[in-house]
Design a protein around this motif. Structure first.
Motif, PDB file in Angstrom:
ATOM      1  N   LEU A   1       0.857  -1.188   0.000  1.00 29.90           N
ATOM      2  CA  LEU A   1       0.000   0.000   0.000  1.00 29.90           C
ATOM      3  C   LEU A   1       0.890   1.233   0.000  1.00 29.90           C
ATOM      4  O   LEU A   1       2.090   1.146   0.267  1.00 29.90           O
ATOM      5  CB  LEU A   1      -0.885   0.027   1.253  1.00 29.90           C
ATOM      6  N   GLY A   2       0.318   2.396  -0.277  1.00 29.37           N
ATOM      7  CA  GLY A   2       1.041   3.636  -0.072  1.00 29.37           C
ATOM      8  C   GLY A   2       1.323   3.827   1.409  1.00 29.37           C
ATOM      9  O   GLY A   2       0.624   3.277   2.274  1.00 29.37           O
ATOM     10  N   ALA A   3       2.350   4.627   1.724  1.00 30.76           N
ATOM     11  CA  ALA A   3       2.756   4.788   3.123  1.00 30.76           C
ATOM     12  C   ALA A   3       1.615   5.306   3.990  1.00 30.76           C
ATOM     13  O   ALA A   3       1.366   4.796   5.090  1.00 30.76           O
ATOM     14  CB  ALA A   3       3.963   5.726   3.203  1.00 30.76           C
ATOM     15  N   ALA A   4       0.917   6.332   3.529  1.00 26.70           N
ATOM     16  CA  ALA A   4      -0.196   6.864   4.306  1.00 26.70           C
ATOM     17  C   ALA A   4      -1.350   5.871   4.372  1.00 26.70           C
ATOM     18  O   ALA A   4      -2.079   5.812   5.371  1.00 26.70           O
ATOM     19  CB  ALA A   4      -0.666   8.192   3.712  1.00 26.70           C
ATOM     20  N   GLU A   5      -1.510   5.076   3.325  1.00 30.69           N
ATOM     21  CA  GLU A   5      -2.572   4.063   3.317  1.00 30.69           C
ATOM     22  C   GLU A   5      -2.294   2.972   4.348  1.00 30.69           C
ATOM     23  O   GLU A   5      -3.242   2.436   4.955  1.00 30.69           O
ATOM     24  CB  GLU A   5      -2.701   3.471   1.919  1.00 30.69           C
ATOM     25  N   VAL A   6      -1.025   2.635   4.553  1.00 31.91           N
ATOM     26  CA  VAL A   6      -0.687   1.667   5.597  1.00 31.91           C
ATOM     27  C   VAL A   6      -1.119   2.206   6.952  1.00 31.91           C
ATOM     28  O   VAL A   6      -1.748   1.505   7.759  1.00 31.91           O
ATOM     29  CB  VAL A   6       0.819   1.350   5.608  1.00 31.91           C
ATOM     30  N   ALA A   7      -0.773   3.456   7.227  1.00 32.97           N
ATOM     31  CA  ALA A   7      -1.149   4.066   8.508  1.00 32.97           C
ATOM     32  C   ALA A   7      -2.661   4.034   8.703  1.00 32.97           C
ATOM     33  O   ALA A   7      -3.154   3.701   9.793  1.00 32.97           O
ATOM     34  CB  ALA A   7      -0.628   5.500   8.577  1.00 32.97           C
ATOM     35  N   ASP A   8      -3.410   4.362   7.660  1.00 31.04           N
ATOM     36  CA  ASP A   8      -4.873   4.362   7.753  1.00 31.04           C
ATOM     37  C   ASP A   8      -5.406   2.959   8.024  1.00 31.04           C
ATOM     38  O   ASP A   8      -6.335   2.777   8.825  1.00 31.04           O
ATOM     39  CB  ASP A   8      -5.492   4.899   6.456  1.00 31.04           C
TER      40      ASP A   8
END
Length: 353
Positions: free
Chosen positions: A76-83
């Motif tokens: 996933l994108g980095a911010a998507e992982v966090a989400d």
């Protein structure tokens, strides 16, 4: 400062770092980590990661062979992982969060979404790269900088500092990876705003700078692969990205080169964390210990242009040639405000130029 990557990689790195992840061979003396292929399966380690396939397609099988664990990788994108980690907090589905910046990891640490690493991991990583009560550690450093297609533009004509990018000369000459889902781009944009915020106590001048950049931006690429493809198709010559991925593309034959901005580069501490309550904490620890082993780190340095956070015996030529001049800004300020700044950009600036 331009490093003439195409020439340097031709002599110092003979690797196959393909976008497909196939055929990556050790170079510069870094042997691929080896393991016991007869190891009994120990269960599954689930990893969420924005790391490119050219790295994960090689590292994951090495770990599986060396450890006896199976890996389920979700890219996933980095911010998507966090989400996703935040959304699954009540019922964690993954064990390892591999790849992210302080602005993503610090809020997760404050929310207890990630938990401290064990002593073997902490002993391997330098103290300066252990953060938020050891809940995450930096695996590597990344320079955020300017890159360009050498078949479309000469070095002399390329922008050599951040403020050059908003010169009308470069209108429709820039392609940018869509910002919100990208840790690299969020870091660059937040750093640009922080430069002015420290003087004004307001993001407004930073927003104006981003509006001028948007006016010069021809397109926003959906993901890194889309970015590389657009640059290679010569839709526009210039982008903003990290040294590691641009150098990997150049090593594969793309006509890309980097420029370290004269005022300095934001330097990301890109990390790895153990997800709190994950189903296989032992497997998470095993993966992190594998990543920080000398053998794996040397392999990543020599084959994936990774700037390490552990001590290594020697630096390859490409690493010693980087100036690594850091753009200084208030990182605590960025951690506090990045989300609101990027949301404002997405709602009020993107595609408005």
């Amino acid at each position: 400062m331009n490093r003439k990557i195409l020439a340097a990689t031709a002599t110092t790195v003979a690797l196959g770092l393909a976008l497909t992840g196939c055929g990556l061979q050790p170079a510069g003396g870094g042997d691929a980590p080896s393991g016991d292929s007869s190891a009994e399966p120990k269960g599954t380690v689930t990893i969420y990661s924005p790391r490119p396939a050219a790295i994960t397609d090689e590292i994951i099988p090495m770990f599986e062979e060396a450890s006896g664990y199976d890996v389920q990788l979700v890219t996933l994108g980095a911010a998507e992982v966090a989400d996703r980690v935040r959304a699954e907090a009540s019922n964690p589905q993954a064990d390892v969060w591999w790849g992210g910046t302080p602005s993503l990891f610090t809020p997760a640490a404050n929310e207890d979404l990630i938990e401290p690493w064990g002593e073997p991991v902490l002993e391997a990583v330098k103290d300066e790269y252990q953060f938020d009560d050891d809940k995450w550690v930096a695996e590597m450093l990344q320079l955020q900088l300017i890159a360009y297609n050498t078949e479309m533009m000469d070095e002399a004509d390329a922008p050599h500092d951040w403020d050059d990018l908003i010169d009308p000369t470069y209108k429709d000459q820039i392609i940018i990876r869509d910002v919100a889902a990208s840790g690299t781009m969020r870091a660059i944009y937040a750093a640009m705003i922080a430069r002015f915020y420290e003087e004004d106590g307001s993001p407004d001048r930073g927003y104006e700078w981003l509006k001028a950049l948007d006016a010069n931006t021809k397109a926003y690429a959906a993901n890194p692969e889309d970015l590389y493809l657009r640059l290679e198709r010569q839709e526009a010559p210039i982008t903003l990205w990290n040294h590691q991925d641009i150098m990997a593309q150049a090593a594969q034959g793309a006509a890309f080169d980097i420029i370290e901005p004269e005022s300095g580069s934001p330097i990301n501490t890109d990390g790895i964390a153990k997800i709190a309550g994950g189903p296989n904490p032992e497997g998470a620890e095993a993966f992190a210990e594998f990543i920080f082993s000398q053998e794996t780190q040397e392999w990543l340095i020599n084959n994936a242009f990774q700037i390490p956070t552990v001590d290594v015996e020697s630096e390859p030529e490409w690493l010693s040639e980087l100036t690594r001049n850091e753009l200084e800004y208030d990182k605590a300020l960025v951690a506090e405000h990045e989300t609101e700044w990027i949301e404002y950009w997405a709602e009020n600036i993107k595609d408005q130029g």
